[in-house]
Design a protein around this motif. Structure first.
Motif, PDB file in Angstrom:
ATOM      1  N   VAL A  88       0.885  -1.434  -0.051  1.00  0.00           N
ATOM      2  CA  VAL A  88       0.132   0.092  -0.090  1.00  0.00           C
ATOM      3  C   VAL A  88       0.817   1.266   0.121  1.00  0.00           C
ATOM      4  N   GLY A  89       0.408   2.688  -0.190  1.00  0.00           N
ATOM      5  CA  GLY A  89       0.678   3.777  -0.032  1.00  0.00           C
ATOM      6  C   GLY A  89       0.149   5.013   1.335  1.00  0.00           C
ATOM      7  N   VAL A 184      -3.611   3.510   1.005  1.00  0.00           N
ATOM      8  CA  VAL A 184      -4.422   2.908  -0.286  1.00  0.00           C
ATOM      9  C   VAL A 184      -3.490   1.508  -0.790  1.00  0.00           C
TER      10      VAL A 184
HETATM   11  N1  HPA Z   1      -2.112   3.195  -4.787  1.00  0.00           N
HETATM   12  C1  HPA Z   1      -1.927   2.957  -4.558  1.00  0.00           C
HETATM   13  N2  HPA Z   1      -1.345   1.567  -4.123  1.00  0.00           N
HETATM   14  C2  HPA Z   1      -0.134   1.251  -4.631  1.00  0.00           C
HETATM   15  C3  HPA Z   1       0.247   2.234  -4.129  1.00  0.00           C
HETATM   16  C4  HPA Z   1      -0.408   3.766  -3.764  1.00  0.00           C
HETATM   17  O1  HPA Z   1       0.599   5.052  -3.746  1.00  0.00           O
HETATM   18  N3  HPA Z   1       1.533   2.242  -3.453  1.00  0.00           N
HETATM   19  C5  HPA Z   1       1.554   0.260  -3.116  1.00  0.00           C
HETATM   20  N4  HPA Z   1       0.415   0.171  -3.784  1.00  0.00           N
END
Ligand code: HPA
Length: 249
Positions: A88-89, A184
């Motif tokens: 995720v971020g 996110v």
């Molecule tokens: N946004 C969405 N999905 C992600 C991100 C992000 O910044 N980083 C890793 N997966």
């Protein structure tokens, strides 16, 4: 021996090197084949399944993943507990790169994905309770295992699931922050909802790979795949120890 739990690996996590005596299943389901083989091996004396959500060569973008087939394949192996690893971020202050978090809420911004098993004519229409999208008792077990393992994991947070595969605009992330999202990612849904329809215990261990667009100390920083993968590899360091403690409980 029954399978104790399944791990679904996200971006940057294509295998669990710690598994011994690995048996490979190539399941097919009424929804089609899953993202790839299900590898079942031994860890801490227990059988554990691993499935790479994007395929072992990361060939599937988030909106093309056959989430139903993935969960149906695990369910058919008798698995009742799923630990979903999601890259995720980070949006809010506590969720910077290399942090691990076990969110307790989510908001679904995805669209056009098959998001239910109640799709075919004749199937019973389920309206499953989803107030707590991640199984509370299962989350607690994972957090307790992390504590015993001495691996820091943030307890709680809201995961916003976006459509991808592009990353978000700064305005989109600002809106998600206003909505209450801390994290996110692109793969949290429909997976969590489908798991609930199947009655599986399901929790997410989110691996923060980068600051989401505009969320970090340098608001116009460009997110690179190299940073994402380096941060995931670093944050993954503690995950086998968490699994070990989870399975030894
Ligand atoms: N946004 C969405 N999905 C992600 C991100 C992000 O910044 N980083 C890793 N997966």
């Amino acid at each position: 021996m029954s399978i104790e739990l399944a791990v679904i690996g996200g971006t940057g996590v294509y295998a669990l090197g710690e598994l011994a005596d690995v048996e490979t299943h190539q399941p097919d389901t009424r929804y089609g084949p899953p993202s790839g083989p299900v590898r079942v091996g031994t860890l801490a004396g227990k059988r554990v399944a691993f499935l790479a959500r994007h395929g072992e060569g990361h060939s599937l973008p988030p909106h093309r993943i056959n989430y139903r087939a993935n969960l149906a394949a695990l369910h058919a192996l008798g698995i009742t507990r799923v630990l979903a690893l999601n890259t995720v971020g980070g949006i809010t202050e506590r969720f910077g790169p290399r942090v691990l978090a076990c969110p307790d809420q989510l908001i679904d911004y995805t669209w056009g994905r098959v998001s239910t098993f109640c799709e075919e004519p004749g199937t019973e229409v389920l309206h499953v309770d989803f107030g707590d999208p991640y199984t509370p008792a299962w989350r607690r077990q994972i957090l307790d295992a992390a504590q015993r393992a001495g691996v820091a994991v943030i307890d709680g947070g809201c995961y916003g699931a976006t459509q991808g595969p592009r990353l978000e605009t700064r305005a989109e992330i600002a809106r998600m922050r206003r909505d209450g999202c801390d994290l996110v990612g692109m793969t949290g849904m429909p997976e969590a909802g489908l798991a609930r329809e199947l009655g599986l215990d399901y929790a997410c261990l989110a691996i923060v790979a980068n600051w989401a667009a505009g969320a970090g100390p340098e608001p116009d920083e460009v997110i690179t795949l190299k940073d994402v993968l380096d941060n995931v590899a670093a944050a993954m360091d503690g995950v086998p120890r968490i699994l070990h403690c989870l399975l030894s409980a």
